[in-house]
Design a protein around this motif. Structure first.
Motif, short mmCIF file in Angstrom:
data_model
loop_
_atom_site.label_atom_id
_atom_site.label_comp_id
_atom_site.label_asym_id
_atom_site.label_seq_id
_atom_site.Cartn_x
_atom_site.Cartn_y
_atom_site.Cartn_z
N ARG A 5 -3.32 -6.34 -7.36
CA ARG A 5 -3.12 -5.46 -6.21
C ARG A 5 -3.34 -3.99 -6.59
N GLU A 6 -2.90 -3.60 -7.82
CA GLU A 6 -3.12 -2.23 -8.26
C GLU A 6 -4.61 -1.94 -8.40
N LYS A 7 -5.36 -2.87 -8.97
CA LYS A 7 -6.80 -2.65 -9.12
C LYS A 7 -7.51 -2.68 -7.78
N LYS A 8 -7.02 -3.52 -6.87
CA LYS A 8 -7.58 -3.54 -5.53
C LYS A 8 -7.32 -2.23 -4.81
N GLU A 9 -6.13 -1.67 -5.01
CA GLU A 9 -5.80 -0.37 -4.41
C GLU A 9 -6.66 0.74 -5.00
N ARG A 10 -6.96 0.66 -6.30
CA ARG A 10 -7.82 1.67 -6.92
C ARG A 10 -9.24 1.60 -6.34
N VAL A 11 -9.75 0.38 -6.16
CA VAL A 11 -11.08 0.23 -5.55
C VAL A 11 -11.08 0.81 -4.14
N ARG A 12 -10.03 0.50 -3.39
CA ARG A 12 -9.95 1.02 -2.02
C ARG A 12 -9.92 2.55 -2.00
N GLU A 13 -9.13 3.13 -2.93
CA GLU A 13 -9.01 4.59 -2.96
C GLU A 13 -10.34 5.24 -3.34
N LEU A 14 -11.01 4.68 -4.34
CA LEU A 14 -12.30 5.25 -4.73
C LEU A 14 -13.33 5.10 -3.62
N GLN A 15 -13.34 3.96 -2.94
CA GLN A 15 -14.26 3.77 -1.82
C GLN A 15 -13.96 4.78 -0.70
N THR A 16 -12.66 5.02 -0.45
CA THR A 16 -12.29 5.99 0.57
C THR A 16 -12.74 7.39 0.19
N PRO A 38 0.83 -1.20 0.00
CA PRO A 38 0.00 0.00 0.00
C PRO A 38 0.87 1.25 0.00
N LYS A 39 0.39 2.28 -0.70
CA LYS A 39 1.15 3.52 -0.79
C LYS A 39 1.14 4.25 0.53
N GLN A 40 2.32 4.86 0.83
CA GLN A 40 2.45 5.56 2.11
C GLN A 40 1.56 6.79 2.15
N GLY A 41 1.46 7.53 1.00
CA GLY A 41 0.72 8.79 0.99
C GLY A 41 -0.71 8.65 0.51
N ALA A 42 -1.28 7.46 0.56
CA ALA A 42 -2.62 7.24 0.05
C ALA A 42 -3.65 7.93 0.93
N ILE A 43 -4.81 8.17 0.32
CA ILE A 43 -5.90 8.81 1.06
C ILE A 43 -6.41 7.85 2.13
N GLN A 44 -6.65 8.38 3.30
CA GLN A 44 -7.13 7.57 4.42
C GLN A 44 -8.55 7.99 4.79
N GLN A 63 -7.31 14.86 5.27
CA GLN A 63 -7.97 13.91 4.37
C GLN A 63 -9.05 14.58 3.52
N MET A 64 -9.68 15.63 4.06
CA MET A 64 -10.64 16.38 3.25
C MET A 64 -9.93 17.04 2.06
N ALA A 65 -8.77 17.65 2.32
CA ALA A 65 -8.02 18.27 1.24
C ALA A 65 -7.56 17.23 0.23
N ALA A 66 -7.06 16.09 0.72
CA ALA A 66 -6.61 15.02 -0.19
C ALA A 66 -7.78 14.45 -0.99
N THR A 67 -8.94 14.33 -0.35
CA THR A 67 -10.12 13.80 -1.05
C THR A 67 -10.58 14.72 -2.15
N VAL A 68 -10.65 16.02 -1.86
CA VAL A 68 -11.07 16.99 -2.88
C VAL A 68 -10.07 17.00 -4.04
N ALA A 69 -8.76 16.93 -3.71
CA ALA A 69 -7.75 16.90 -4.77
C ALA A 69 -7.90 15.66 -5.65
N ALA A 70 -8.15 14.51 -5.01
CA ALA A 70 -8.34 13.28 -5.78
C ALA A 70 -9.60 13.34 -6.63
#
Length: 544
Positions: free
Chosen positions: A510-521, A346-352, A380-387
């Protein structure tokens, strides 16, 4: 930074594991600590649970299963496997990790990755060095008592069958470490990269050698201080260094000034260290040893790639006469990162995920945690809006559609991965039958040489086990329509190719799983931001 460790045990006394987990032990001798009356001293705080023991004691349940399947009866058999997950000491204060929560994570990890095994899960609030690191012990019986599905780290049919034993392979350890990192990522806990080594690779033996050596020096310093006359200052405490640590310092000193491999070798030789290269790998021989120490056992900064990279940079620095000397450890790390493949962790700087502060306050969280949660939510609000803007979404419907598409891609990737795993399993099974059938060739040819029915019957009876193996292999070939047997080498080449394809597909999964996780977050954070919008609007109106 969660760490993961494995220890295999051939001790037939399963009760010793539970005794270690529930009673105090000396950290150096590992013997139980006794009180004034000679009784065992219980640990002050721990959580304990057993799995798949049917209400019996862990030791009794394990011995009963071993007798049932006739396994773990020999002295050399591995009776149990001991896994330890150690969390960062800061997780307790910064991320709200408690002993109960760690126990829950340990039980969940055990159920997911060691199904069908009798297990004992115990959580301690502190470690040997009293740093406050919460850690979870998972001890499993090496024997599996239930049929389980094929997990990603398994590569043999026996790995899923009841009555067979658990195998802790290199691939399994890589998988477990990745899962520990992903668990910490999901739980917002501190983590390090467990898959790509470390600057200094300290083994369990070296760690305890350093601890024991330091304790001995401390005792000697205390005795010297007690013998000093009154008013005289005691000597400064001395730090104990292992032979490997001394070797690391010698190598670093040589690397800090050498500009070529010959110069590097000459500088080491002055200190009595001989560097050798064999099959592209470096090893270092000290005067007091007869067997060299490989670079892999010292750390990532001592192998051939890292050494040549630093020597090359030192040569450029000397040619350009640069005034500033790059920091050694940072240079090595950058050089190594350039040659690494894409990370599967998992990426260290990923959205939480954002924290529900009201729910946490209702649970009894204090003011300190609430302040941290407020800052965390803003980040996380700032990171979410940016994403959200980076993906180009203009409406919640587009986000929902992207999540649906990501789920479909993940489902397709999972199906492809399972197909490859099934094909790989079939090839390995066929290879096993081909090998066993080939080994019976001499016996089968011997049967043809017999002249009478009586002689053939006696010959078959004499070599009954070989003919049973040959008949089973022939039956397998008929059932699968195999008329011409492939060679063992061709099957091995196909297995290696399928393994490479599976590994590549697993990275894609794993990349696609990480994308699903990020979009869900992103979706969960936006929903929480929208739920909090009315209350914030009322507060602003009240402020006006």
């Amino acid at each position: 930074m969660a760490t993961f460790k494995h220890i295999s045990s051939k001790n037939a006394d399963y009760g010793a594991a539970e005794q270690y987990l529930t009673f105090e032990h000396d950290e150096f001798t590992m013997r139980p600590t006794l009180d004034e009356t000679g009784r065992l001293v219980p640990r002050e705080d721990y959580r304990l649970a057993t799995l798949n023991c049917g209400g019996e004691d862990f030791a009794v349940a394990c011995m009963r299963s071993n007798l049932r399947y006739g396994k773990n009866q020999k002295r050399e058999d591995v009776k149990s496997h001991h896994y330890i997950i150690s969390f960062d000491p800061r997780d307790g204060t910064d991320n709200g990790l408690t002993v109960d929560r760690a126990q829950e994570l340990g039980e969940r990890f055990c159920k997911a990755h060691f199904p069908g095994h009798q297990a004992i899960v115990c959580t301690h609030p502190d470690g040997h060095n009293h740093s406050g690191n919460i850690h979870v012990h998972i001890v499993i019986n090496s024997l599996r008592i239930e049929e389980v599905p094929l997990l990603p780290y398994m590569d043999r049919p026996a790995d899923t069958k009841a009555g067979c034993k658990h195998r802790c392979t290199d691939a399994a350890m890589e998988y477990f470490k990745a899962e520990v990192m992903e668990m910490c990522h999901w739980e917002n806990l501190y983590q390090i990269d467990l898959l790509h080594g470390s600057k200094n690779r300290v083994t369990e033996r070296e760690y305890w050698a350093q601890r024991k050596g330091q304790a001995k020096l401390d005792r000697q310093a205390a005795a010297q201080a007690a013998a000093l006359p009154a008013g005289e200052q005691p000597p400064k405490p001395t730090k104990f260094e292992t032979d490997k640590e001394k070797l690391r310092q010698i190598i670093r000193a040589a690397l800090s000034s050498a500009t070529s491999y010959d110069e590097f070798s000459a500088l080491l030789l002055r200190q009595g260290v001989t560097v050798k290269e064999s099959r592209g790998r470096l090893s270092y021989l000290t005067p007091e040893r007869t067997k060299p120490i490989t670079a892999r056992k010292l750390g990532d900064g001592f192998d051939r790639t890292a050494v040549l990279a630093l020597l090359e940079q030192n040569a450029h620095r000397a040619a350009e006469k640069a005034a500033a000397i790059p920091e050694y450890t940072r240079t090595i790390r950058e050089r190594l990162q350039q040659g690494k493949t894409a990370k599967t962790a998992p990426k260290q700087g990923a959205i939480q995920r954002m924290v529900d502060r009201e729910a946490k306050r209702a649970e009894g969280k204090g003011v300190g945690y609430d302040r941290w949660a407020a800052v965390h939510n803003l980040k996380q609000m700032a990171a979410t809006v940016a994403a959200y803007e980076q993906y180009g979404f203009t409406s919640p419907e587009q986000l929902d559609a992207a999540i649906t598409a990501a789920y479909a891609d993940l489902h397709d990737s999972t199906a492809e991965l399972k197909t490859l795993e099934a094909a790989l399993q079939d090839k390995k099974e066929l290879q096993g039958y081909v090998l066993r059938y080939a080994k019976t060739k001499d016996v089968r040819d011997g049967l043809k040489a017999q002249k009478s029915d009586k002689a053939r019957a006696a010959y078959r009876q004499k070599h009954e086990s070989d003919f049973i193996i040959a008949d089973a292999a022939a039956r397998y070939f008929r059932e699968h329509g195999i008329k011409k047997l492939p060679t063992y080498k061709s099957l091995q080449a196909e297995i290696e190719q399928l393994t490479a394809d599976k590994n590549a597909r697993y990275n894609d999964y794993r990349e696609k799983k990480e994308r699903v996780r990020e979009l869900q977050t992103v979706k969960g954070n936006i929903d929480q931001m929208m739920r909090g919008a009315p209350s914030q609007q009322k507060r602003h109106e009240h402020d006006r």
